[in-house]
Scaffold this active site. Structure first.
Site, short mmCIF file in Angstrom:
data_model
loop_
_atom_site.label_atom_id
_atom_site.label_comp_id
_atom_site.label_asym_id
_atom_site.label_seq_id
_atom_site.Cartn_x
_atom_site.Cartn_y
_atom_site.Cartn_z
N THR A 378 34.69 -17.56 17.36
CA THR A 378 33.99 -17.54 15.99
C THR A 378 34.72 -18.28 15.14
OG1 THR A 378 33.06 -15.40 16.71
CG2 THR A 378 32.98 -16.07 14.10
N SER A 449 26.20 -7.97 14.61
CA SER A 449 27.29 -8.80 14.46
C SER A 449 28.32 -8.07 13.86
CB SER A 449 27.05 -9.83 13.72
OG SER A 449 28.20 -10.91 13.65
N1 GLY Z 1 30.00 -12.59 18.29
C1 GLY Z 1 30.96 -11.72 17.48
C2 GLY Z 1 30.09 -11.25 16.33
O1 GLY Z 1 29.20 -11.81 15.81
O2 GLY Z 1 30.58 -10.20 15.86
#
Ligand code: GLY
Length: 569
Positions: A378, A449
């Site tokens: 991320t 998320s």
């Molecule tokens: N893919 C990590 C999140 O969206 O928390």
């Protein structure tokens, strides 16, 4: 006082804002000051992306134009997490004080089912939601940048994308960290894709890395708009590629995808107003629950990263993540009692059974009644423009390089965001998060998320833009960064650099970064029954943030843990 001290340091010429040491008791050091600018700033994971975003604003563009440029530049020069094949969230506050949130999170394909990652005996097959075609959710990023641009953009999309296309064509210099990462993953890419590509070659630090295929894809998007990606030639190529790799995503899924405007989660912490991401991210709600639960405690008096401070945050985190698991999912599919979950009345009682004498056990904590372990995938960037607009954006492929599937003809990686669903009640995802039915898989549903792009106001004015990568640890890193500045008077740079810890209800363990926490504090926590883990989290988050200073200049905080860079003017 803090700012007088900083001024003295500047005058003495002691400042080297990128040389924060790696092992640390930040509070015992001379404060480090990040980049200071008067007008505008971008802080992102890569120098090239921050530079392109900043240049767009120097050309007269606003923060939203810069968002489009920065997001796409990260897809070129930070393919680890920057993306066209993933999704994300943006929180904004305009120069007029209007606030909002944009959801361009991936969605499950229409053919997805609740049991798609279980075998015929109901056993969870964890690899399937993580690697290869079945792991991929419908990408949202291209729809996201166009939605933001359509509402707020001022420069033509061709002008904004031009420097990004040049970056892909002419290449960028690989940093040491990138060269190590690319080489580490090269054999994995070869195995997953069954073919050589630009990402399967051995590379070295300082080498220029070009991506012609991505330049062509970006050119098509620049010429024809988002429909080139969701309905045109790119959509057809992408759907054909995904089908060949075992995905159930079709051209129909791509054509139906839309980004959505959402109401951000807003709440007060003392005299701050916090504006953060709403579901389908858990970020804003969990951040609100934790901050409001700890508000009655005198954190300043406990001291930064003292045993008492860590206890209070840990216990509030434990309770918030228990609620996350039970209540949160895609708001288009499940009713989430947002107002109740963050109400003073509800949170007042949540910490009632906490005592400084002994850790609460997570087995003793469940969700309240309403009338993992992972590295740094991320990526987050913060932007403030010369007009006073501020944004916080977090975007992801989920794992590093997502599903590891690389569409070589199109030049980008595909996410493995399907792993963020709860594939089976009680089974942890890659972040160790346990989910419930609110986050079970359904066709066209968005997976929950933890991304927490956040803006903070003080006295009614913009004060901070903050966010980070880090999967489930995102929320607690954002929390600690805000507290570092607000409660402990740190500079923005020191606040992002300070050592961090994390608890997420299950597994019942407090994760610490390896360096920077006092051994005596750790021993005190162990004595009170806290399980301590210092092996799994090499770093917790790579926070990028911007702080408005009292003299109306702004300070960037670019995390020392990565290649993160602040650029502005
Ligand atoms: N893919 C990590 C999140 O969206 O928390």
């Amino acid at each position: 006082m803090q700012y007088i001290l900083l001024l003295v340091i500047i005058l003495l010429g002691f400042i080297s804002c990128r040389e924060s040491p790696t092992s640390v008791k930040i509070e015992e050091q001379v404060p480090q000051l990040g980049l200071i600018t008067k007008n505008a700033m971008v802080v992102s994971a890569r120098e090239e992306a921050s530079k392109i975003g900043s240049q767009i604003m120097e050309q007269g563009g606003n923060a939203f134009d810069a968002m489009v440029a920065t997001e796409m530049a990260l897809a070129v020069c930070f393919p680890y997490a920057g993306n066209l094949g993933g999704g994300g969230f943006m929180v904004y506050r305009t120069q007029f004080g209007e606030i909002g949130a944009l959801d361009y999170r991936e969605k499950a394909p229409l053919k997805a089912t609740k049991t798609m990652y279980l075998d015929e005996n109901g056993n969870y097959l964890p690899e399937k939601s993580k690697v290869g075609g079945l792991a991929v959710g419908i990408p949202g990023t291209v729809a996201g940048i166009f939605k933001a641009h359509e509402k707020f953009g001022t420069l033509p999309i061709e002008t904004i994308l031009e420097p990004v296309i040049q970056l892909a064509k002419n290449g960028f210099k690989l940093t040491k960290a990138q060269a190590i990462r690319f080489n580490y993953y090269a054999p994995i890419f070869k195995k997953v894709n069954g073919a050589e590509s630009i990402y399967t070659k051995t590379v070295s630090e300082g080498e220029i890395f070009k991506n012609e295929a991505l330049a062509s894809t970006l050119q098509a998007i620049s010429d024809k708009g988002q429909m080139a990606f969701y309905k045109g030639a790119i959509a057809e190529k992408l759907a054909a590629f995904l089908k060949e790799k075992g995905s159930i995503i079709t051209v129909k899924d791509l054509a139906r995808y839309e980004a959505e405007w959402r109401e951000p989660v807003t709440f007060n912490y003392k005299d701050l107003k916090v504006i953060s991401m709403s579901p389908p991210s858990s970020g804003g709600i969990c951040l609100a629950q934790i901050l409001k639960s700890i508000e009655p405690f005198d954190l300043k008096q406990f001291g930064h990263n003292s045993a008492k401070y860590i206890q209070v945050l840990t216990e509030a985190e434990r309770r918030a993540y228990a609620d996350r698991s039970y209540f949160l999912g895609d708001p288009d599919f499940v009713d989430i009692p947002v107002d109740s979950l963050i109400s003073d009345e509800y949170l007042k009682n949540r910490m009632d059974d906490f005592s400084f004498d002994q850790a609460t056990m997570s087995t003793a904590i469940s969700h309240g009644n309403i009338p993992g372990y992972e590295s740094m995938e991320t990526t987050h960037y913060s932007i403030v423009d010369q007009f006073g607009n501020a944004i916080a954006v977090t975007t992801t492929l989920n794992a590093a390089f997502g599903s590891k599937l690389y569409a070589s003809e199109l030049g980008f990686f595909l996410n493995n965001e399907m792993d963020d669903f709860s594939a089976k009640p009680g089974e942890p995802n890659m972040f160790g998060l346990i989910g419930g039915t609110a986050n079970e898989i359904a066709p066209a549903k968005r997976m929950l998320s933890s991304m927490t792009p956040t803006l903070v106001e003080k006295d009614g004015d913009f004060w901070m833009s903050v966010g980070t990568p880090g999967g489930s640890t995102i929320i607690t890193s954002v929390l600690q960064t805000i507290l570092n500045v607000y409660e402990f008077d740190m500079t923005m740079q020191d606040a992002v650099d300070a050592p961090r810890f994390h608890h997420q209800w299950l597994p019942d363990v407090v994760q610490f970064e390896r360096e920077g926490i006092d051994e005596k504090v750790l021993q005190q926590l162990k004595n009170k029954g806290y399980a301590i883990d210092r092996t799994n989290a090499i770093v917790l988050g790579k926070v990028d943030a911007i702080l408005m200073l009292p003299d109306s200049t702004m300070e960037g905080g670019a995390d020392r843990r990565g290649d993160d860079t602040a650029i502005g003017f």
